[in-house]
Design a protein around this motif. Structure first.
Motif, mmCIF file in Angstrom:
data_model
loop_
_atom_site.group_PDB
_atom_site.id
_atom_site.type_symbol
_atom_site.label_atom_id
_atom_site.label_comp_id
_atom_site.label_asym_id
_atom_site.label_seq_id
_atom_site.Cartn_x
_atom_site.Cartn_y
_atom_site.Cartn_z
ATOM 1 N N UNK A 337 34.498 -22.133 30.430
ATOM 2 C CA UNK A 337 35.862 -21.906 29.865
ATOM 3 C C UNK A 337 35.829 -20.702 28.777
ATOM 4 N N UNK A 338 34.817 -21.044 27.982
ATOM 5 C CA UNK A 338 34.678 -19.808 26.897
ATOM 6 C C UNK A 338 34.565 -18.519 27.515
ATOM 7 N N UNK A 339 33.785 -18.594 28.349
ATOM 8 C CA UNK A 339 33.274 -17.199 29.160
ATOM 9 C C UNK A 339 34.733 -16.553 29.404
ATOM 10 N N UNK A 340 35.464 -17.412 30.089
ATOM 11 C CA UNK A 340 36.840 -16.950 30.572
ATOM 12 C C UNK A 340 37.770 -16.240 29.680
ATOM 13 N N UNK A 341 37.512 -16.804 28.292
ATOM 14 C CA UNK A 341 38.354 -16.508 27.464
ATOM 15 C C UNK A 341 37.865 -15.632 26.456
ATOM 16 N N UNK A 387 27.052 -13.120 33.394
ATOM 17 C CA UNK A 387 26.715 -11.785 33.540
ATOM 18 C C UNK A 387 27.619 -11.380 34.496
ATOM 19 N N UNK A 388 28.083 -12.096 35.667
ATOM 20 C CA UNK A 388 28.983 -11.388 36.429
ATOM 21 C C UNK A 388 30.576 -11.013 36.111
ATOM 22 N N UNK A 394 27.960 -12.255 26.884
ATOM 23 C CA UNK A 394 26.529 -12.871 27.028
ATOM 24 C C UNK A 394 25.825 -13.080 25.920
ATOM 25 N N UNK A 395 25.673 -12.346 24.921
ATOM 26 C CA UNK A 395 25.067 -12.797 23.946
ATOM 27 C C UNK A 395 25.566 -13.970 23.222
ATOM 28 N N UNK A 396 26.896 -14.060 23.105
ATOM 29 C CA UNK A 396 27.226 -15.292 22.430
ATOM 30 C C UNK A 396 27.170 -16.508 23.380
ATOM 31 N N UNK A 397 27.383 -16.347 24.469
ATOM 32 C CA UNK A 397 27.095 -17.479 25.489
ATOM 33 C C UNK A 397 25.727 -18.013 25.570
#
Ligand code: SF4
Length: 455
Positions: A337-341, A387-388, A394-397
């Motif tokens: 969910x964080x990736x999306x925001x 990545x997609x 990416x670095x944060x995740x």
């Protein structure tokens, strides 16, 4: 002091809050060091071998604080380096010792002084993560808004050698200008004390700045400025209801805060909370020292006072929250969910000397996954998804995935320690059901007399 013994000098927050516990040290430096450290050194040079040096509260002039001796550090041994811009916080949270130690009128360094500290780090060759350890970076917004343009210009002139993190109060989300400036200065993470999703509890503990707002939306807004949030939560407040476990775990899920640090309330010495509990006769004997028959940390040893709800219930709720939020699928879901925001677009690349610059490489990701206790596929899917769909994040995740390699096993060890505390309570109740002790009090815990001084 025996002739062969080395003299001991102590100082820092705990000594300043509880000097009575450190009387066996030869020297005590109580309060902020700036105004008294020279007296201590002068006394030592005169040949004195004991003394107490007490600073006047909240008077240290931080504009005269010297540049830290960064040159003494072996930077290769540090994940990040700390600097401090201001001290103190204007809020009144009942459990907080910051405002007792550093006051409620934040004192800030000058722009030139702060940039000179960054210059020194830069000259020493350091590149990478720098944490502003301020109690609340936005405590004096007016000063900060005059500093940030200078910081932005410094970062631009040096080609962004540093990425910053800090700690701030939730009202950061109300100020778009400030958020924009933090983004342009290259801040990437912020710690926020949320404490509880329950407005009544926030009011009772004087955390009013977190009420009358939609905290989940506020957190999501910070994500839209490229700041990921870590947050603190506390279990054990007087006004807490029996439904807190699921309410807190659901709230953490809704906010999508991967690193949620949930702890048990601890009455720190020298706080409004400790003074109130003393007046109510609810502090446990030895509330401010580690019991010799116990080991533990801030996660496992909290509730050093007679709680309003039965201790067993509080511990059971605490355990349930940890089980829910650190379950691998729940953590991975928050990452997705964080990736999306998390909007990391337009951010400068990390300096090549920055230790984290290889974080998102396949090789590092594989090493992180190898260190995962289990459920590697879940986290591999998070990585591929990021990545997609949002490669800038990416670095944060990946760094948050790496933290889980520690947090997963750590949460299980905390849960095991809480299980032991619960078993201790059950054993005490079985052996002394009619002892008249408070509900669920564990072995060896006694309350101080009403009104006993908490020092
Ligand atoms: S906002 Fe943080 S630093 Fe300020 S009083 Fe509350 S807990 Fe303390």
């Amino acid at each position: 002091m025996p002739a062969t013994a080395k003299p001991v000098a102590v100082g820092g927050p705990d000594v300043s809050s509880s000097p009575h516990l450190y009387t066996s040290a030869d020297f005590q430096v109580v309060g902020e060091a700036e105004d008294v450290i020279e007296d201590f050194v002068a006394a030592w040079e005169r040949g004195e071998r004991s003394g107490v040096f007490t600073a006047e509260k909240f008077q240290a002039d931080v504009t005269k604080t010297p540049i830290p001796r960064f040159d003494l550090l072996d930077m290769s041994q540090y994940l990040y380096i700390c600097v401090q811009y201001s001290r103190g916080c204007p809020f009144t949270c009942e459990f907080c010792d910051i405002i007792e130690l550093y006051g409620r009128v934040p004192r800030a360094k000058t722009n030139a002084q702060m940039l000179a500290e960054l210059d020194r780090l830069y000259e020493l060759g350091y590149r990478g993560h720098v944490d502003f350890v301020d109690d609340n970076l936005i405590g004096n917004k007016k000063a900060l808004k005059l500093f940030l343009p200078a910081l932005i210009a410094w970062q631009q002139a040096h080609d962004y050698p540093f990425e910053f993190s800090t700690e701030a109060s939730m009202n950061l989300a109300d100020d778009n200008d400030l958020l924009e400036m933090l983004k342009r200065a290259n801040f990437f993470a912020v710690f926020i004390g949320i404490e509880s999703p329950d407005p009544e509890t926030l009011k009772q503990t004087s955390k009013k700045q977190n009420t009358r707002r939609n905290m989940a939306e506020n957190i999501h807004k910070l994500y839209s400025y490229g700041l990921f949030v870590t947050a603190g939560f506390i279990v054990g407040f007087d006004s807490e209801k029996g439904s807190i476990a699921d309410a807190m775990a659901d709230f953490i899920d809704e906010c999508a805060i991967p690193v949620s640090m949930v702890g048990l309330l601890y009455a720190l010495p020298n706080t409004q909370l400790t003074r109130r509990l003393a007046a109510e006769g609810r502090l446990y004997e030895g509330h401010d020292v580690m019991r010799e028959d116990r080991t533990g940390d801030q996660c496992t040893l909290g509730i050093n006072y007679e709680p309003k709800r039965p201790m067993r219930e509080i511990l059971t709720d605490y355990k349930r929250i940890l089980e829910r939020i650190f379950e691998p699928a729940a953590y991975a879901r928050r990452l997705t969910r964080l990736t999306a925001m998390l909007d990391r677009s337009g951010r400068p690349a990390l300096a090549k000397e920055d230790k984290r610059s290889q974080l998102a490489s396949l090789q590092t990701v594989n090493r992180i996954l190898d260190a995962m206790p289990s459920d590697r596929t879940l986290f591999w899917d998070v990585f591929i998804g990021c990545a997609r769909t949002n490669p800038a994040a990416l670095q944060s995740i990946v760094s948050l995935m790496a933290i889980y390699a520690h947090l997963g096993p750590f949460s299980r060890s905390v849960i095991a320690a809480i299980d032991r505390r619960i078993a201790d309570i059950d054993a005490t109740e079985r052996t002394a059901p009619a002892s008249g002790q408070g509900a669920g009090r564990a072995r060896g815990e006694r309350v101080l007399a009403t009104g006993s001084q908490p020092h």
